[in-house]
Design a protein around this motif. Structure first.
Motif, PDB file in Angstrom:
ATOM      1  N   GLU A 107      36.748  59.602  54.215  1.00 28.51           N
ATOM      2  CA  GLU A 107      35.550  59.794  54.994  1.00 28.51           C
ATOM      3  C   GLU A 107      34.798  60.998  54.848  1.00 28.51           C
ATOM      4  O   GLU A 107      33.757  61.177  54.629  1.00 28.51           O
ATOM      5  CB  GLU A 107      35.743  59.210  56.205  1.00 28.51           C
ATOM      6  CG  GLU A 107      35.978  57.659  56.382  1.00 28.51           C
ATOM      7  CD  GLU A 107      37.377  57.418  56.129  1.00 28.51           C
ATOM      8  OE1 GLU A 107      37.668  56.094  56.031  1.00 28.51           O
ATOM      9  OE2 GLU A 107      38.201  58.277  56.337  1.00 28.51           O
ATOM     10  N   TYR A 108      35.377  61.994  55.146  1.00 24.61           N
ATOM     11  CA  TYR A 108      34.957  63.472  55.106  1.00 24.61           C
ATOM     12  C   TYR A 108      34.301  63.783  53.855  1.00 24.61           C
ATOM     13  O   TYR A 108      33.288  64.493  53.577  1.00 24.61           O
ATOM     14  CB  TYR A 108      36.090  64.373  55.728  1.00 24.61           C
ATOM     15  CG  TYR A 108      36.179  64.665  57.109  1.00 24.61           C
ATOM     16  CD1 TYR A 108      34.978  65.065  57.982  1.00 24.61           C
ATOM     17  CD2 TYR A 108      37.294  64.189  57.967  1.00 24.61           C
ATOM     18  CE1 TYR A 108      35.067  65.194  59.525  1.00 24.61           C
ATOM     19  CE2 TYR A 108      37.146  64.122  59.334  1.00 24.61           C
ATOM     20  CZ  TYR A 108      36.303  64.702  59.978  1.00 24.61           C
ATOM     21  OH  TYR A 108      36.220  64.910  61.448  1.00 24.61           O
ATOM     22  N   TYR A 109      35.275  63.340  52.869  1.00 22.32           N
ATOM     23  CA  TYR A 109      34.670  63.949  51.371  1.00 22.32           C
ATOM     24  C   TYR A 109      33.618  63.250  51.027  1.00 22.32           C
ATOM     25  O   TYR A 109      32.720  63.799  50.373  1.00 22.32           O
ATOM     26  CB  TYR A 109      35.768  63.888  50.260  1.00 22.32           C
ATOM     27  CG  TYR A 109      37.048  64.565  50.714  1.00 22.32           C
ATOM     28  CD1 TYR A 109      37.212  65.689  51.295  1.00 22.32           C
ATOM     29  CD2 TYR A 109      38.299  64.074  50.112  1.00 22.32           C
ATOM     30  CE1 TYR A 109      38.081  66.741  51.364  1.00 22.32           C
ATOM     31  CE2 TYR A 109      39.518  65.022  50.172  1.00 22.32           C
ATOM     32  CZ  TYR A 109      39.343  66.220  50.776  1.00 22.32           C
ATOM     33  OH  TYR A 109      40.414  67.180  51.068  1.00 22.32           O
ATOM     34  N   GLU A 110      33.485  61.934  51.281  1.00 22.55           N
ATOM     35  CA  GLU A 110      32.179  61.135  50.944  1.00 22.55           C
ATOM     36  C   GLU A 110      30.960  61.706  51.869  1.00 22.55           C
ATOM     37  O   GLU A 110      29.724  61.560  51.355  1.00 22.55           O
ATOM     38  CB  GLU A 110      32.501  59.593  51.126  1.00 22.55           C
ATOM     39  CG  GLU A 110      33.426  59.016  50.233  1.00 22.55           C
ATOM     40  CD  GLU A 110      33.504  57.572  50.690  1.00 22.55           C
ATOM     41  OE1 GLU A 110      33.039  57.058  51.479  1.00 22.55           O
ATOM     42  OE2 GLU A 110      34.168  56.962  49.680  1.00 22.55           O
ATOM     43  N   MET A 111      31.252  62.206  52.950  1.00 23.43           N
ATOM     44  CA  MET A 111      30.207  62.750  53.789  1.00 23.43           C
ATOM     45  C   MET A 111      29.608  63.911  53.356  1.00 23.43           C
ATOM     46  O   MET A 111      28.671  64.279  53.301  1.00 23.43           O
ATOM     47  CB  MET A 111      30.713  62.798  55.398  1.00 23.43           C
ATOM     48  CG  MET A 111      29.735  63.221  56.402  1.00 23.43           C
ATOM     49  SD  MET A 111      30.130  63.090  58.050  1.00 23.43           S
ATOM     50  CE  MET A 111      31.841  64.065  57.772  1.00 23.43           C
ATOM     51  N   LEU A 112      30.674  64.946  52.956  1.00 24.28           N
ATOM     52  CA  LEU A 112      30.303  66.286  52.688  1.00 24.28           C
ATOM     53  C   LEU A 112      29.736  66.533  51.223  1.00 24.28           C
ATOM     54  O   LEU A 112      29.020  67.372  51.064  1.00 24.28           O
ATOM     55  CB  LEU A 112      31.390  67.140  53.064  1.00 24.28           C
ATOM     56  CG  LEU A 112      31.611  67.323  54.518  1.00 24.28           C
ATOM     57  CD1 LEU A 112      33.065  68.167  54.766  1.00 24.28           C
ATOM     58  CD2 LEU A 112      30.698  68.034  55.550  1.00 24.28           C
ATOM     59  N   PHE A 113      30.606  66.026  50.342  1.00 22.93           N
ATOM     60  CA  PHE A 113      30.452  66.293  48.887  1.00 22.93           C
ATOM     61  C   PHE A 113      29.174  65.700  48.095  1.00 22.93           C
ATOM     62  O   PHE A 113      28.681  64.825  48.606  1.00 22.93           O
ATOM     63  CB  PHE A 113      31.631  66.034  48.058  1.00 22.93           C
ATOM     64  CG  PHE A 113      32.773  67.070  48.164  1.00 22.93           C
ATOM     65  CD1 PHE A 113      32.694  68.205  47.949  1.00 22.93           C
ATOM     66  CD2 PHE A 113      34.081  66.526  48.718  1.00 22.93           C
ATOM     67  CE1 PHE A 113      33.721  68.893  48.178  1.00 22.93           C
ATOM     68  CE2 PHE A 113      35.118  67.498  48.778  1.00 22.93           C
ATOM     69  CZ  PHE A 113      34.817  68.513  48.487  1.00 22.93           C
TER      70      PHE A 113
END
Length: 306
Positions: free
Chosen positions: A86-92
């Motif tokens: 979820e963090y990767y999809e939100m940030l990258f």
């Protein structure tokens, strides 16, 4: 007397006819058999995970709405725990990134057994999830600024620090130095992994030593502390960032509040070990809302690059 009996009989017959006439009328609902005969397999249940209840204010919303709000409660701003994906999809940018060192897996060096063997515990988690260990490392771009992000997954044995996390952290630092990239670590952990004993504790010194190499290379290291961050993480690389930042309301410390209270035999201050408390006492540089994290991170990377 006979006449009265005949009148009563006629009245009863008339009433019976009325009842029969009423029974003959069509009804919107008719129960033909008593009892519920639907088999369990045929029952229509609400799909699991369709609704989410906020643990802080009890506000209920759909999973889709919560996902759209980046897993932040629309009513009270409570930040729900999320994983690395979820963090990767939100940030990258465009949710595109390359995972690094995903082939490293934990090993039961000590043949440790508590409620069940450590080896069996690992096999069960690998079967249930796509995670190989409690930390994932990925490289990508945040608003066109290249960065390496290491994120912990609390779902994997409480995000505990073991030999694999320490090795992934160290290799991520080497990758940053080789490619001249900044490093962000998203912390979410209960502490060291007891099943690996001294192998786990050695990772504290190992990761701190690697950060000194990153500092010598003059590359920025940002530590984002999320709920919860405890034990060996807060006692090592979690608090060694060039910038130590946190999400609102995150529980951060070494030992838990209950343990501290039982040890000192005193009531703890309101909000003790929450990110707001730590900011007030100088342990954090600032607190950033998850909905603003991407923009804030972009601003920091531009400042560091300049």
């Amino acid at each position: 007397m006979k006449k009265e009996q005949e009148e009563d009989l006629e009245a009863n017959l008339a009433g019976g006819a009325e009842e029969k006439s009423e029974a003959a009328k069509p009804r919107w609902f008719t129960r033909r058999k008593k009892g519920i005969l639907t088999s369990t397999a045929e029952k229509k249940e609400t799909p699991e995970g369709l609704w989410v209840k906020c643990p802080q204010c009890n506000y209920i919303c759909t999973s889709a709405d919560l996902r759209e709000a980046l897993y932040v409660c629309p009513k009270c701003n409570y930040h729900h725990r999320i994983g690395s994906e979820e963090y990767y999809e939100m940030l990258f940018d465009n949710k595109e990134y390359e995972e690094l060192f995903g082939n490293i897996r934990s090993k039961d060096f000590l043949e440790f057994t508590d409620l069940k063997p450590y080896k069996k515990r690992l096999e069960d988690i690998w079967a249930k999830t796509d995670l190989t260990d409690s930390m994932r490392v990925a490289v990508g771009a945040v608003n066109s600024n290249n960065i390496v992000i290491a994120c912990m997954d609390f779902e994997f044995i409480g995000g505990s620090l073991g030999s694999v996390m320490g090795e992934k952290f160290s290799r991520a630092v080497d990758y940053c130095i080789a490619n001249n990239l900044p490093f962000l670590v998203i912390c979410k952990s209960g502490g060291a992994r007891m099943m690996e004993s001294a192998f786990s504790l050695m990772q504290l010194a190992k990761t701190c030593g690697k950060l000194s190499q990153l500092s010598d290379a003059k590359l920025p290291y940002i530590s984002l502390l999320t709920d919860p961050t405890f034990g060996g993480i807060s006692a090592s690389f979690g608090m060694l960032g060039d910038l130590n930042i946190a999400e609102p309301g995150a529980l951060i410390g070494f030992a838990g509040p209950r343990v501290i209270k039982e040890t000192i035999k005193k009531d703890l201050p309101p909000g003790f070990q929450r990110s707001e408390f730590l900011l007030e006492h100088g342990f954090l540089d600032f607190i950033v809302d998850r909905t603003k994290l991407r923009d804030k991170l972009t601003q920091l990377l531009i400042l560091f690059n300049n």
